[in-house]
Design a protein around this motif. Structure first.
Motif, PDB file in Angstrom:
ATOM      1  N   LYS A 362       0.835  -1.201   0.000  1.00 55.31           N
ATOM      2  CA  LYS A 362       0.000   0.000   0.000  1.00 55.31           C
ATOM      3  C   LYS A 362       0.873   1.256   0.000  1.00 55.31           C
ATOM      4  CE  LYS A 362      -3.771   2.191   2.597  1.00 55.31           C
ATOM      5  NZ  LYS A 362      -3.116   3.504   2.652  1.00 55.31           N
ATOM      6  N   SER A 363       0.447   2.243  -0.781  1.00 54.66           N
ATOM      7  CA  SER A 363       1.196   3.492  -0.867  1.00 54.66           C
ATOM      8  C   SER A 363       0.248   4.675  -0.764  1.00 54.66           C
ATOM      9  CB  SER A 363       1.975   3.557  -2.190  1.00 54.66           C
ATOM     10  OG  SER A 363       1.082   3.594  -3.293  1.00 54.66           O
ATOM     11  N   LYS A 364       0.778   5.858  -0.836  1.00 57.07           N
ATOM     12  CA  LYS A 364      -0.012   7.071  -0.681  1.00 57.07           C
ATOM     13  C   LYS A 364      -1.105   7.168  -1.736  1.00 57.07           C
ATOM     14  CE  LYS A 364       0.401  12.126  -0.805  1.00 57.07           C
ATOM     15  NZ  LYS A 364       1.322  13.276  -0.982  1.00 57.07           N
ATOM     16  N   ASN A 365      -0.798   6.772  -2.965  1.00 62.06           N
ATOM     17  CA  ASN A 365      -1.774   6.947  -4.049  1.00 62.06           C
ATOM     18  C   ASN A 365      -2.393   5.646  -4.523  1.00 62.06           C
ATOM     19  OD1 ASN A 365       0.486   5.924  -5.212  1.00 62.06           O
ATOM     20  ND2 ASN A 365       0.607   7.383  -6.891  1.00 62.06           N
ATOM     21  N   GLN A 366      -2.235   4.564  -3.733  1.00 60.41           N
ATOM     22  CA  GLN A 366      -2.858   3.288  -4.090  1.00 60.41           C
ATOM     23  C   GLN A 366      -3.476   2.662  -2.846  1.00 60.41           C
ATOM     24  OE1 GLN A 366       0.724   1.717  -5.866  1.00 60.41           O
ATOM     25  NE2 GLN A 366      -0.262   1.591  -7.860  1.00 60.41           N
ATOM     26  N   THR A 367      -4.778   2.438  -2.901  1.00 62.54           N
ATOM     27  CA  THR A 367      -5.489   1.883  -1.759  1.00 62.54           C
ATOM     28  C   THR A 367      -5.197   0.393  -1.618  1.00 62.54           C
ATOM     29  OG1 THR A 367      -7.445   1.315  -3.056  1.00 62.54           O
ATOM     30  CG2 THR A 367      -7.348   3.541  -2.122  1.00 62.54           C
ATOM     31  N   CYS A 368      -5.482  -0.124  -0.433  1.00 62.78           N
ATOM     32  CA  CYS A 368      -5.276  -1.553  -0.187  1.00 62.78           C
ATOM     33  C   CYS A 368      -6.197  -2.389  -1.086  1.00 62.78           C
ATOM     34  CB  CYS A 368      -5.544  -1.863   1.284  1.00 62.78           C
ATOM     35  SG  CYS A 368      -4.596  -3.258   1.917  1.00 62.78           S
ATOM     36  N   THR A 369      -7.410  -1.872  -1.358  1.00 66.10           N
ATOM     37  CA  THR A 369      -8.331  -2.595  -2.238  1.00 66.10           C
ATOM     38  C   THR A 369      -7.772  -2.693  -3.649  1.00 66.10           C
ATOM     39  OG1 THR A 369     -10.248  -1.903  -0.938  1.00 66.10           O
ATOM     40  CG2 THR A 369     -10.655  -2.589  -3.200  1.00 66.10           C
ATOM     41  N   ALA A 370      -7.214  -1.594  -4.154  1.00 64.12           N
ATOM     42  CA  ALA A 370      -6.619  -1.608  -5.490  1.00 64.12           C
ATOM     43  C   ALA A 370      -5.439  -2.572  -5.540  1.00 64.12           C
ATOM     44  CB  ALA A 370      -6.180  -0.201  -5.884  1.00 64.12           C
ATOM     45  N   ILE A 371      -4.657  -2.611  -4.473  1.00 62.41           N
ATOM     46  CA  ILE A 371      -3.530  -3.551  -4.409  1.00 62.41           C
ATOM     47  C   ILE A 371      -4.041  -4.986  -4.429  1.00 62.41           C
ATOM     48  CG2 ILE A 371      -1.640  -4.388  -2.981  1.00 62.41           C
ATOM     49  CD1 ILE A 371      -1.020  -1.711  -4.231  1.00 62.41           C
ATOM     50  N   SER A 372      -5.095  -5.266  -3.669  1.00 61.29           N
ATOM     51  CA  SER A 372      -5.646  -6.621  -3.620  1.00 61.29           C
ATOM     52  C   SER A 372      -6.190  -7.056  -4.978  1.00 61.29           C
ATOM     53  CB  SER A 372      -6.748  -6.711  -2.559  1.00 61.29           C
ATOM     54  OG  SER A 372      -6.199  -6.646  -1.261  1.00 61.29           O
ATOM     55  N   ARG A 373      -6.816  -6.116  -5.712  1.00 59.50           N
ATOM     56  CA  ARG A 373      -7.278  -6.461  -7.060  1.00 59.50           C
ATOM     57  C   ARG A 373      -6.092  -6.817  -7.957  1.00 59.50           C
ATOM     58  NH1 ARG A 373     -11.221  -2.336  -6.428  1.00 59.50           N
ATOM     59  NH2 ARG A 373      -9.848  -0.828  -7.418  1.00 59.50           N
ATOM     60  N   TYR A 374      -5.019  -6.059  -7.839  1.00 59.84           N
ATOM     61  CA  TYR A 374      -3.801  -6.327  -8.615  1.00 59.84           C
ATOM     62  C   TYR A 374      -3.254  -7.721  -8.294  1.00 59.84           C
ATOM     63  CZ  TYR A 374       1.251  -5.875  -9.673  1.00 59.84           C
ATOM     64  OH  TYR A 374       2.542  -6.084 -10.105  1.00 59.84           O
ATOM     65  N   LEU A 375      -3.197  -8.062  -7.013  1.00 62.12           N
ATOM     66  CA  LEU A 375      -2.689  -9.378  -6.613  1.00 62.12           C
ATOM     67  C   LEU A 375      -3.613 -10.490  -7.095  1.00 62.12           C
ATOM     68  CD1 LEU A 375      -1.511  -8.615  -2.946  1.00 62.12           C
ATOM     69  CD2 LEU A 375      -0.104  -8.778  -5.015  1.00 62.12           C
ATOM     70  N   THR A 376      -4.919 -10.258  -7.042  1.00 64.52           N
ATOM     71  CA  THR A 376      -5.864 -11.278  -7.501  1.00 64.52           C
ATOM     72  C   THR A 376      -5.732 -11.504  -9.002  1.00 64.52           C
ATOM     73  OG1 THR A 376      -7.391 -10.557  -5.771  1.00 64.52           O
ATOM     74  CG2 THR A 376      -8.273 -12.010  -7.461  1.00 64.52           C
ATOM     75  N   GLN A 377      -5.529 -10.427  -9.748  1.00 62.16           N
ATOM     76  CA  GLN A 377      -5.341 -10.565 -11.189  1.00 62.16           C
ATOM     77  C   GLN A 377      -4.080 -11.358 -11.509  1.00 62.16           C
ATOM     78  OE1 GLN A 377      -5.512  -6.474 -12.458  1.00 62.16           O
ATOM     79  NE2 GLN A 377      -7.706  -6.328 -12.095  1.00 62.16           N
ATOM     80  N   ILE A 378      -3.031 -11.175 -10.717  1.00 61.82           N
ATOM     81  CA  ILE A 378      -1.813 -11.976 -10.903  1.00 61.82           C
ATOM     82  C   ILE A 378      -2.102 -13.436 -10.578  1.00 61.82           C
ATOM     83  CG2 ILE A 378       0.527 -12.383 -10.028  1.00 61.82           C
ATOM     84  CD1 ILE A 378       0.725  -9.334  -9.582  1.00 61.82           C
ATOM     85  N   LEU A 379      -2.782 -13.669  -9.460  1.00 64.13           N
ATOM     86  CA  LEU A 379      -3.127 -15.029  -9.055  1.00 64.13           C
ATOM     87  C   LEU A 379      -3.895 -15.753 -10.154  1.00 64.13           C
ATOM     88  CD1 LEU A 379      -3.585 -17.224  -6.741  1.00 64.13           C
ATOM     89  CD2 LEU A 379      -5.744 -16.029  -6.334  1.00 64.13           C
ATOM     90  N   LEU A 380      -4.846 -15.060 -10.772  1.00 64.55           N
ATOM     91  CA  LEU A 380      -5.728 -15.678 -11.765  1.00 64.55           C
ATOM     92  C   LEU A 380      -5.208 -15.520 -13.193  1.00 64.55           C
ATOM     93  CD1 LEU A 380      -9.153 -14.484 -10.295  1.00 64.55           C
ATOM     94  CD2 LEU A 380      -7.936 -16.633  -9.854  1.00 64.55           C
ATOM     95  N   ASN A 381      -4.031 -14.917 -13.329  1.00 67.98           N
ATOM     96  CA  ASN A 381      -3.408 -14.724 -14.644  1.00 67.98           C
ATOM     97  C   ASN A 381      -4.293 -13.881 -15.569  1.00 67.98           C
ATOM     98  OD1 ASN A 381      -1.159 -15.063 -16.347  1.00 67.98           O
ATOM     99  ND2 ASN A 381      -2.155 -16.747 -17.437  1.00 67.98           N
ATOM    100  N   ILE A 382      -4.880 -12.822 -15.006  1.00 64.39           N
ATOM    101  CA  ILE A 382      -5.687 -11.886 -15.786  1.00 64.39           C
ATOM    102  C   ILE A 382      -4.800 -10.695 -16.135  1.00 64.39           C
ATOM    103  CG2 ILE A 382      -7.731 -10.404 -15.796  1.00 64.39           C
ATOM    104  CD1 ILE A 382      -8.943 -12.258 -13.697  1.00 64.39           C
ATOM    105  N   THR A 383      -4.313 -10.671 -17.367  1.00 56.96           N
ATOM    106  CA  THR A 383      -3.381  -9.636 -17.778  1.00 56.96           C
ATOM    107  C   THR A 383      -4.121  -8.364 -18.192  1.00 56.96           C
ATOM    108  OG1 THR A 383      -3.387 -10.297 -20.100  1.00 56.96           O
ATOM    109  CG2 THR A 383      -1.826 -11.431 -18.640  1.00 56.96           C
TER     110      THR A 383
END
Length: 476
Positions: A362-383
């Motif tokens: 998590k960073s100043k301009n990225q919410t934890c929810t946005a980070i979790s979506r990013y990680l889920t997309q990696i997990l599911l191989n959604i490019t």
């Protein structure tokens, strides 16, 4: 035939959801209600607490006539993409007259709501300039957008929420914006603007209306104020509590011990009789009985006792493997943000669990929810290419039915006659007929469900059938 559409997650289904369906039918006089529901992964970037078929069954038992699955590429998007996917799918069915959604009480100011929708959908140049200025300062997008809207509606003020100069209404300064003289903002409306652009239900409400405006298709809006606790409320406050509070209760330490000792003896849960399990779940999960429909509460409690309720950290090992395996191409996922992909690769050695790693990123301009979506997309191989392909199909490449009521047969007939996208009822028969791009996006959703099922099996021993052999839900 009048038909209303609802976009939902039902994670899990509770009294507020039942109220929304019933109130939609009461207010609109709809003959049928169609639900477009997230599948096994939800918009905040997490696995659903219960599998999609169980949640669809709950919806059908409590007012929905037909349930479609929202493709995972839309389900795991920002609020804008999530709303665009749901609205697009309903539009392409060709039979939906009304879009119903929940909102906080602040959205009762419908004139201001509609004015903000116009700004967000039409994006006047002055608004875009304000938004760019806020983003340049490093603010997260939701906060930057809120300040940009306020600055646009109050051009004489500084872009700080609550900072006012004029007590009287002020019109937007763009002469060619096309807005009527009713596009005004008063001092008393500033808190409402903040609530509209910060409360989760209101944000989605705006996105639904924005998506509908941009689609250019006629559909009546039915806005139903939220009843009871707020979206983020974490305690079981009243009979209309939040899904967040229910999930917290299910995953609390005190409840997790029930699953290991639910018969009063230290024996594995799978060895406990159905009678003992039901008796125990009703006793220990009594708090849920007046906050969810009784059968939905029983289903959820029984699933918890059988270790069939999933959360992010159940996928931690698989996520770590995915991050390691894709370490050299993390930039292919999520937003085009080299900083995020670089930090993910650099911090990977500190990975302990999904939630801890998301907090670390998590960073100043990225919410934890946005980070979790990013990680889920990696997990599911959604490019990012998959997301762009989804956008090329208007976020709705197909309409897959999860379940329906038998009495809704006339609605199904109408959909088959009017829909301008493929309607999938039996995958084994319908999927091979899809053109390449649509089939590719279907495969992405099916793969995500298979991953969910594998973790569900490893966590609980429960087996679910392949997506191609899963029977369609049909209620009498």
């Amino acid at each position: 035939m009048k038909t209303a559409g609802i976009i939902a997650e039902y994670n899990p289904f509770h009294n507020g959801h039942q109220f929304h369906i019933e109130e939609t039918r009461r207010r609109t006089g709809a003959d049928y209600i169609i639900v477009v529901m997230s599948g096994d992964f939800v918009q905040r970037g997490a696995p659903a607490i219960l599998d999609k078929y169980t949640r669809a069954e709950m919806a059908l038992c409590h007012g929905a006539d037909l349930v479609f699955e929202l493709p995972v590429t839309a389900a795991l998007s920002s609020a804008e993409g999530f709303a665009a996917g749901g609205v697009s799918l309903l539009n392409h069915l060709g039979v939906v007259d009304i879009l119903s959604f929940g909102c906080e009480s602040a959205s009762a100011d419908t004139a201001l709501f509609q004015n903000i929708v116009k700004i967000l959908a039409d994006e006047p140049e002055e608004y875009r300039n304000h938004l760019a200025a806020q983003l340049k300062q490093g603010l997260p997008f939701p906060k930057a957008r809120e300040l940009a809207v306020i600055r646009y509606l109050q051009p004489q003020t500084e872009p700080r929420r609550g900072t006012l100069i004029a007590e009287e209404p002020v019109k937007p300064s763009s002469a060619d914006s096309g807005y009527s003289d009713t596009t005004l903002i008063r001092k008393s409306q500033i808190p409402t603007v903040h609530q509209l652009l910060s409360e989760p239900n209101n944000i989605l409400a705006l996105e639904y209306a924005k998506a509908l405006r941009k689609s250019g298709r006629p559909m009546e809006l039915c806005m139903i104020p939220r009843t009871g606790a707020s979206y983020h409320a974490s305690e079981l406050s009243d009979r209309y509590c939040s899904a967040t509070a229910i999930r917290k209760f299910i995953f609390s330490d005190s409840i997790s011990t029930v699953a290991d000792n639910c018969s009063g003896k230290n024996v594995p849960c799978q060895n406990i009789t159905a009678a003992n399990r039901t008796e125990t779940s009703r006793r220990r999960f009594q708090k849920l009985q007046n906050r969810m429909p009784t059968d939905a509460a029983d289903t959820l409690c029984d699933a918890a006792l059988k270790h069939q309720c999933l959360r992010e950290n159940d996928f931690s090992d698989l996520l770590f493997y995915s991050l390691t395996e894709k370490k050299d191409r993390l930039a292919d996922f999520g937003p085009a943000n080299k900083d995020l992909s670089g930090r993910t690769a650099n911090l990977l050695e500190q990975f302990t669990s999904w939630t801890d790693f998301a907090a670390l990123l998590k960073s100043k301009n990225q919410t934890c929810t946005a980070i979790s979506r990013y990680l889920t997309q990696i997990l599911l191989n959604i490019t990012r290419d998959d997301l762009q392909l989804s956008a090329s199909f208007d976020f709705a490449p197909y309409a897959r039915i999860l379940g329906f009521k038998r009495e809704a047969a006339p609605l199904l007939t109408a959909i088959y006659e009017c829909a301008d996208i493929p309607v999938l009822m039996h995958l084994a028969k319908d999927a091979p007929k899809l053109e390449e791009g649509r089939k590719q996006l279907l495969d992405v959703t099916l793969q995500s469900s298979e991953i969910y099922k594998r973790i569900l099996f490893s966590h609980s021993g429960r087996r679910l059938k392949s997506e191609y052999r899963q029977p369609l839900l049909c209620r009498e």
